[in-house]
Design a protein around this motif. Structure first.
Motif, PDB file in Angstrom:
ATOM      1  N   VAL A   1       0.863  -1.181   0.000  1.00  9.92           N
ATOM      2  CA  VAL A   1       0.000   0.000   0.000  1.00  9.92           C
ATOM      3  C   VAL A   1       0.897   1.228   0.000  1.00  9.92           C
ATOM      4  O   VAL A   1       1.613   1.487   0.974  1.00  9.92           O
ATOM      5  CB  VAL A   1      -0.933   0.013   1.222  1.00  9.92           C
ATOM      6  CG1 VAL A   1      -1.811   1.264   1.212  1.00  9.92           C
ATOM      7  CG2 VAL A   1      -1.798  -1.240   1.240  1.00  9.92           C
ATOM      8  N   ALA A   2       0.882   1.972  -1.093  1.00 13.34           N
ATOM      9  CA  ALA A   2       1.771   3.127  -1.220  1.00 13.34           C
ATOM     10  C   ALA A   2       1.331   4.258  -0.302  1.00 13.34           C
ATOM     11  O   ALA A   2       0.135   4.534  -0.172  1.00 13.34           O
ATOM     12  CB  ALA A   2       1.799   3.605  -2.662  1.00 13.34           C
ATOM     13  N   ALA A   3       2.300   4.907   0.326  1.00  9.83           N
ATOM     14  CA  ALA A   3       2.027   6.088   1.137  1.00  9.83           C
ATOM     15  C   ALA A   3       2.144   7.331   0.257  1.00  9.83           C
ATOM     16  O   ALA A   3       2.867   7.336  -0.747  1.00  9.83           O
ATOM     17  CB  ALA A   3       3.015   6.177   2.295  1.00  9.83           C
TER      18      ALA A   3
ATOM     19  N   THR B   1       9.823   5.739  -3.493  1.00 12.33           N
ATOM     20  CA  THR B   1       8.531   5.141  -3.171  1.00 12.33           C
ATOM     21  C   THR B   1       8.542   4.597  -1.754  1.00 12.33           C
ATOM     22  O   THR B   1       9.486   3.921  -1.351  1.00 12.33           O
ATOM     23  CB  THR B   1       8.183   4.004  -4.141  1.00 12.33           C
ATOM     24  OG1 THR B   1       9.244   3.034  -4.137  1.00 12.33           O
ATOM     25  CG2 THR B   1       8.004   4.538  -5.550  1.00 12.33           C
TER      26      THR B   1
ATOM     27  N   GLY C   1       5.929   2.682   1.308  1.00 18.92           N
ATOM     28  CA  GLY C   1       4.657   1.998   1.510  1.00 18.92           C
ATOM     29  C   GLY C   1       4.761   0.932   2.573  1.00 18.92           C
ATOM     30  O   GLY C   1       5.839   0.653   3.106  1.00 18.92           O
TER      31      GLY C   1
END
Length: 209
Positions: free
Chosen positions: A102-104, A119, A121
């Motif tokens: 789940v990307a932040a 990236t 997450g």
């Protein structure tokens, strides 16, 4: 203000009009200041419940176009009953594969800076393949207060740890440099079983240049 500048380089010597002190401003080949406060800085944060027997839990991987320096990597945890957990911070040289990441959202410290290219997450399902590990940077045991009742009402103080607390705000500014998308820092739980009610919050801070 007097400025003495070499015609062959971007170095310049400035004589301050008030203090009369000579100051040197360093620039990269593109003419950008190399002062720490001039670097584009980003924040990412999230909350999550880990998968069963988690491996890598929170990750930051680098950029194809910029050098990424990780300034802080903070993890906090709560359980149904107070306890503690042990976390490792692993430097990887190839990216993870599979799982559910789940990307932040990356937030700029200065809205004038361009969007982040690193990236960040967290995993809600373990990666099926872990990237090659260069080694473990840090191992920390974090106190984990009870969330009573099943909320944050019982937490009187954040029980977080910064996995990069050594050197992050000192002259050791190369403590966690990521060159390329395959290099990353990964918070790892070692495949241990979760404690009842274990949940987490995290924050990652980094610069790009």
């Amino acid at each position: 203000m007097a400025i003495i500048k070499s015609g062959a380089t971007t170095d310049q010597l400035t004589v301050d009009p008030t203090s009369k002190a000579a100051r040197v401003t360093l620039y990269d080949p593109a003419g950008r200041s190399l002062a720490a406060e001039s670097k584009a800085t980003y924040f990412a944060a999230g909350t999550f419940t880990p998968p069963a027997t988690p491996t890598d839990m929170v990750t930051i991987f680098g950029s194809a176009t910029r050098t990424v320096r990780v300034v802080a990597f903070i993890i906090t945890t709560t359980n149904t009953a107070a306890g503690s957990q042990q976390f490792s911070l692993i430097k990887r040289t190839t990216a993870n594969s599979g799982g559910t990441l789940v990307a932040a959202t990356a937030v700029t410290a200065d809205v004038a800076d361009s969007a982040a290219t690193a990236t960040v997450g967290h995993y809600t399902a373990n990666p099926s393949g872990l990237g090659a590990a260069a080694g473990t940077i840090n191992i920390r045991r974090a106190a984990s207060p009870a969330a009573v009742p099943a909320s944050f009402a019982g937490v009187v103080r954040d029980a977080g740890v910064d996995m990069l607390d050594v050197g992050a705000n000192t002259s050791l500014n190369k403590i966690a440099v990521l060159n390329g998308t395959g290099q990353g820092l990964c918070l790892n739980f070692g495949g241990a079983a979760l404690v009842a009610g274990q949940t987490h919050a995290y924050q990652v801070v980094w610069t790009e240049e």
